[in-house]
Design a protein around this motif. Structure first.
Motif, PDB file in Angstrom:
ATOM      1  N   LYS A   1       0.816  -1.209   0.000  1.00 25.16           N
ATOM      2  CA  LYS A   1       0.000   0.000   0.000  1.00 25.16           C
ATOM      3  C   LYS A   1       0.854   1.266   0.000  1.00 25.16           C
ATOM      4  O   LYS A   1       0.332   2.357  -0.204  1.00 25.16           O
ATOM      5  CB  LYS A   1      -0.914   0.005   1.235  1.00 25.16           C
ATOM      6  N   ALA A   2       2.137   1.121   0.264  1.00 30.14           N
ATOM      7  CA  ALA A   2       2.978   2.294   0.488  1.00 30.14           C
ATOM      8  C   ALA A   2       3.301   3.048  -0.790  1.00 30.14           C
ATOM      9  O   ALA A   2       3.384   4.271  -0.790  1.00 30.14           O
ATOM     10  CB  ALA A   2       4.279   1.882   1.183  1.00 30.14           C
TER      11      ALA A   2
ATOM     12  N   ASN B   1       2.486   1.889   8.725  1.00 30.70           N
ATOM     13  CA  ASN B   1       3.234   0.851   8.013  1.00 30.70           C
ATOM     14  C   ASN B   1       4.220   0.135   8.934  1.00 30.70           C
ATOM     15  O   ASN B   1       4.389  -1.086   8.851  1.00 30.70           O
ATOM     16  CB  ASN B   1       3.991   1.469   6.829  1.00 30.70           C
TER      17      ASN B   1
ATOM     18  N   GLN C   1       1.728  11.735  -1.817  1.00 31.08           N
ATOM     19  CA  GLN C   1       2.071  12.639  -0.722  1.00 31.08           C
ATOM     20  C   GLN C   1       3.286  13.495  -1.059  1.00 31.08           C
ATOM     21  O   GLN C   1       3.321  14.694  -0.748  1.00 31.08           O
ATOM     22  CB  GLN C   1       2.289  11.836   0.557  1.00 31.08           C
TER      23      GLN C   1
ATOM     24  N   GLN D   1       1.266   7.849   8.025  1.00 33.41           N
ATOM     25  CA  GLN D   1       1.205   6.575   7.300  1.00 33.41           C
ATOM     26  C   GLN D   1       2.447   5.738   7.565  1.00 33.41           C
ATOM     27  O   GLN D   1       2.376   4.508   7.646  1.00 33.41           O
ATOM     28  CB  GLN D   1       1.061   6.821   5.785  1.00 33.41           C
TER      29      GLN D   1
ATOM     30  N   HIS E   1       1.777  12.064   5.661  1.00 33.94           N
ATOM     31  CA  HIS E   1       2.801  11.165   5.128  1.00 33.94           C
ATOM     32  C   HIS E   1       3.478  10.395   6.254  1.00 33.94           C
ATOM     33  O   HIS E   1       3.649   9.168   6.182  1.00 33.94           O
ATOM     34  CB  HIS E   1       3.821  12.013   4.364  1.00 33.94           C
TER      35      HIS E   1
ATOM     36  N   GLY F   1       0.839   5.788  -2.100  1.00 30.11           N
ATOM     37  CA  GLY F   1       0.726   6.820  -1.083  1.00 30.11           C
ATOM     38  C   GLY F   1       1.941   7.720  -1.038  1.00 30.11           C
ATOM     39  O   GLY F   1       1.816   8.944  -0.919  1.00 30.11           O
TER      40      GLY F   1
END
Length: 226
Positions: free
Chosen positions: A168-169, A206, A176, A202, A199, A172
């Motif tokens: 998912k990183a 993670n 960001q 997240q 940012h 993103g």
């Protein structure tokens, strides 16, 4: 090659091995064997290990070989708290103090990373990501801030790298970074800080997910029948 630059070069190689898990958390770094493997003397190897110890990547032990550090989730999240404060200050000061050329350089780094991201190996991708953050810190024009930011970035190096392996990183990070760069271009400190805070929030998620998945995998391995 000067002894200091040789030590830095050795530290870079050891840091990369730690990043990739070649040197796993808790693994001993035997000074003599490591120096022989790299074809260097023990003096720069010893200095390289001290460099990594200052960064929190290696733990020194009296009369015993140093080991790769094993930070806990609490250790990492505490460091993320400090890093977040440093980066928010960096982006605010960069909006105020950075030259137009520095802002343009930050935006160019963001575009280059976005264009090359899919074709880069995970380590190169991560290094580009960290370069974006370090460039913002440098553009704040506060030497003490940049030095402290660099120290915490190094301390979080492996945890942050592992967090980027989360599927998912990728999207993103790119979204960001683009938003942060655009806000910097407009010198809109409030918006830049908001995007950077999201940012780094997240990053915390993670990292937590990584620790949890590692704990689950470890528990499953311990339960596996002989």
């Amino acid at each position: 090659m000067a002894a200091e630059s040789r030590a830095e070069q050795i530290a870079d190689r050891l840091r990369r091995d730690i990043l990739l898990g070649v040197l796993a958390p808790g693994a001993a770094i035997k000074e003599r064997d490591s120096a022989q493997d790299m074809g260097v003397s023990r003096t720069p190897m010893r200095e390289a290990i001290r460099i990594l110890a200052k960064e929190g990547l290696v733990a020194l032990r009296p009369s015993r070989s140093p080991v790769v550090a094993q930070p806990t989730l609490e250790d990492v999240t505490d460091a993320i708290d400090v890093l977040t404060a440093l980066e928010l200050l960096s982006v605010r000061l960069a909006c105020e103090r950075a030259s137009d050329a520095e802002i343009a350089a930050i935006r160019e780094i963001e575009r280059e990373v976005a264009a090359q991201y899919g074709g880069l190996d995970p380590v190169a991708r991560f290094e580009h990501d960290m370069g974006f953050h370090k460039t913002i810190a440098a553009a704040a024009h506060n030497a003490m801030l940049a030095e402290t930011h660099g120290a915490y970035l190094a301390r979080l190096w492996r945890a942050r790298y592992l967090s980027t392996l989360n599927p998912k990183a990728k999207s993103g990070i790119l979204v960001q970074h683009a938003a942060i760069a655009e806000a910097l271009g407009a010198r809109d400190a409030a918006t830049a800080e908001a995007h950077l805070a999201a940012h780094l929030a997240q990053l915390r998620v993670n990292v937590r997910d990584f620790f949890q998945s590692t704990a689950v995998a470890s528990a499953a391995g311990q339960r596996r029948p002989e």
